[in-house]
Scaffold this active site. Structure first.
Site, short mmCIF file in Angstrom:
data_model
loop_
_atom_site.label_atom_id
_atom_site.label_comp_id
_atom_site.label_asym_id
_atom_site.label_seq_id
_atom_site.Cartn_x
_atom_site.Cartn_y
_atom_site.Cartn_z
N TRP A 1 7.67 69.90 37.64
CA TRP A 1 7.97 70.88 38.70
C TRP A 1 9.19 70.50 39.52
CZ3 TRP A 1 6.35 75.25 37.36
CH2 TRP A 1 5.18 75.36 36.59
N LYS B 1 -3.81 77.00 44.12
CA LYS B 1 -4.45 75.73 43.80
C LYS B 1 -5.41 75.35 44.93
CE LYS B 1 -0.29 75.05 41.22
NZ LYS B 1 -0.70 74.88 39.83
N ASP C 1 7.58 70.48 47.98
CA ASP C 1 6.69 71.39 47.25
C ASP C 1 5.29 70.80 47.30
OD1 ASP C 1 5.23 72.87 45.45
OD2 ASP C 1 6.68 72.72 43.81
#
Lengths: 361, 361
Positions: free
Chosen positions: A102, A196, A172
């Site tokens: 990511w 999530k 993030d």
């Protein structure tokens, strides 16, 4: 089937109590004669839902007043592009610390906008460790330093906040937000896709230190401008109301359960049990991440004998344990154990793993 | 309260059968042990939901194969920015026909990217009519011509497709998509926020003629690139799965009810009844839009005596008719009567309006 224990990495399992409330309110929200998903975002009903969600998230995370909180569409990936557009001048340097898949994705969004500089990368080591802060090469005059707090695929997590001096730290937090207490004031921007730990897919949370909004950034459409979203209170255009509502239900559930301190304790127990099961398997299972940076949220693991992958997944499913297949980039298995995964689920998984090993080891 | 007739302009009323199915499946989708909102977008369950939704929309709208169909986040406003970024060269001319509030919004998103040219505007006349095609001044070499098929606030709708020659016609169909048969091949791009006729808020549909994707456009992040979204089958990043799923349920409901031809007939009857009630009220109610371009979806109307606005809304609510307050830009009332508004709802509104007039006229 009744409810399974669902280890999906995201979209991920939601608290059953939250789903039950959403179910009960689906045709008629609080007696108004319509679902919340059918009401105007500017009506008093949804405005109340939205305000409570922000207030509850501020309480959960102890977000200081000098930070704005946005609920936006587009996912974390969209925010990655907007960070550069809003907070860097055209072609200005921006530092990226890449600790997994990511982090690489984040970098990919900004090539047209900034001089992206990889200040450190764990790629040479297969992203099994996080390069120590002392080895980072930060760029003088960088617009920001970007990190990925927890890497969902590679299963590595920053367990200490890096000190990057006066340059704002952008992070993030998609897969670890509200999983433990966090000092928000250490960050310039915290952003997260909600699917999530925060609740449903389709809404993202962006927490921005307000002084950064004074930066000119780059020419951009109104809809790509965080200032406009702050001014419009996340309703510059029609927001994803149902997703925002469901996130709000998750926040209320978290507060009722004891807040981030309680979830930090549960998450520590859950992940410790799983790593103990892996490490105590004499190599039948293995996790290759350096112990100091192992993720408390996503536990990738491999079976010594790959031929057992399929039986493992099939038997797990029969035992009510689903979505354990690893990401295609790594293979193997992955157990994602966010806040909404009960301890009973991880205990059931650990027991299944020991049993499977006894039968196939 | 039981279910009211909900005239909200968007987010808007959904078919009750769709909400009931979503409610029934909320904790366990098709026996997998989890809600569809908890499952990976790349798993077989959601991939099936996504593929069926696209196939059903293609059937409903008779979308030719040389058009790509995307399900994206960000709403119609985000698409307005992306149209310029993807299909115009930096500073190239683009023509905008402005027929109401949303046409103006579209224009606002592109100032940094194109030479935006207002080819025609109904603003001088209060957006009560659509400037005839003969009066438009189109720009030679324009990247595209943009129109708003139906203006949700001002209640004007194109009832004939304008001929713009070889320049691709881009149209915001947020509030009238799938409300009647449409010749998709006349358009370069059709886009729509889903929260009116297509289903839930939080997902947008973009229908793009594939040859346009070969245009270079402007430097942009991957997440702002339609080509990447097409290549990634709308899963470049995690899509809003629940919203996509709910839209898919609406498509199946529409097909079962008889498709766009059937809804065109219902919508014609519904809007005719409402305009007849207004026009036959001897000025107690009035709609100021030129009859030839009156919207079949959004019917703004005013009471002659503004002092009766509050009693009208309060008594309507008591009668189970909600969300009738007009947009703040216009005041008065607005009845939005998309596909999911049953004819019984419009009949109840018309009966209430006649009764209210008798008592207060």
């Amino acid at each position: 089937m009744s409810r399974a224990f669902n280890f999906s990495a995201g979209p991920a399992t939601l608290p059953q109590a939250v789903l039950e409330q959403a179910q009960a309110e689906m045709l008629d929200w609080h007696g108004v004669g319509a679902s919340i998903v059918e009401l105007s975002h500017r009506g008093p009903e949804f405005m109340q839902v939205a305000a409570e969600a922000e207030a509850d998230l501020r309480t959960l995370m102890s977000i200081p007043d000098d930070y704005a909180v946005l609920f936006l569409q587009g996912g974390a990936t969209m925010q990655q592009a907007l960070l550069a557009l809003n907070f860097a001048e055209p072609g200005q340097a921006a530092d990226y610390v890449v600790t997994g898949h990511w982090g690489k994705t984040a970098l990919k969004q900004v090539n047209h906008y900034v001089q992206a500089h990889v200040a450190a990368s764990g790629e040479a080591g297969g992203f099994r460790d996080i390069p120590p802060r002392a080895d980072w090469t930060l760029t003088p005059g960088a617009a920001y330093v970007h990190v990925t707090a927890n890497e969902t695929i590679h299963g590595v997590e920053f367990r200490e906040l890096p000190d990057v001096g006066d340059v704002p730290l952008f992070a993030d937090f998609s897969s670890s937000i509200v999983s433990e207490p966090l000092d928000v004031s250490r960050f310039g921007v915290i952003y997260a896709g909600a699917q999530k730990n925060l609740g449903p897919v389709g809404v993202s949370v962006v927490i921005v230190r307000r002084d950064l909004l004074e930066r000119a950034g780059q020419p951009r459409a109104d809809i790509l401008d965080y200032r406009s979203h702050v001014k419009g209170e996340s309703m510059l255009n029609t927001p994803p109301t149902w997703n925002w509502y469901l996130a709000g239900l998750v926040f209320k559930w978290m507060l009722a359960e004891g807040g981030v301190e309680e979830f930090a304790a549960r998450n520590a127990r859950k992940s410790a049990l799983l790593y103990r099961t892996i490490d105590g398997s004499d190599g039948f299972y293995r996790n290759e991440v350096a112990p100091a940076v192992r993720s408390r949220m996503n536990v990738p693991f491999f079976l010594r004998d790959e031929a057992l992958d399929k039986p493992f997944l099939a038997e797990a499913k029969d035992a009510g344990l689903i979505s354990l297949k690893g990401h295609r980039a790594l293979g193997g298995m992955r157990a994602s154990i966010y806040n909404a995964m009960p301890e009973a689920g991880v205990e059931a998984l650990a027991a299944f793993m020991r049993d499977f090993q006894q039968r196939h080891g």
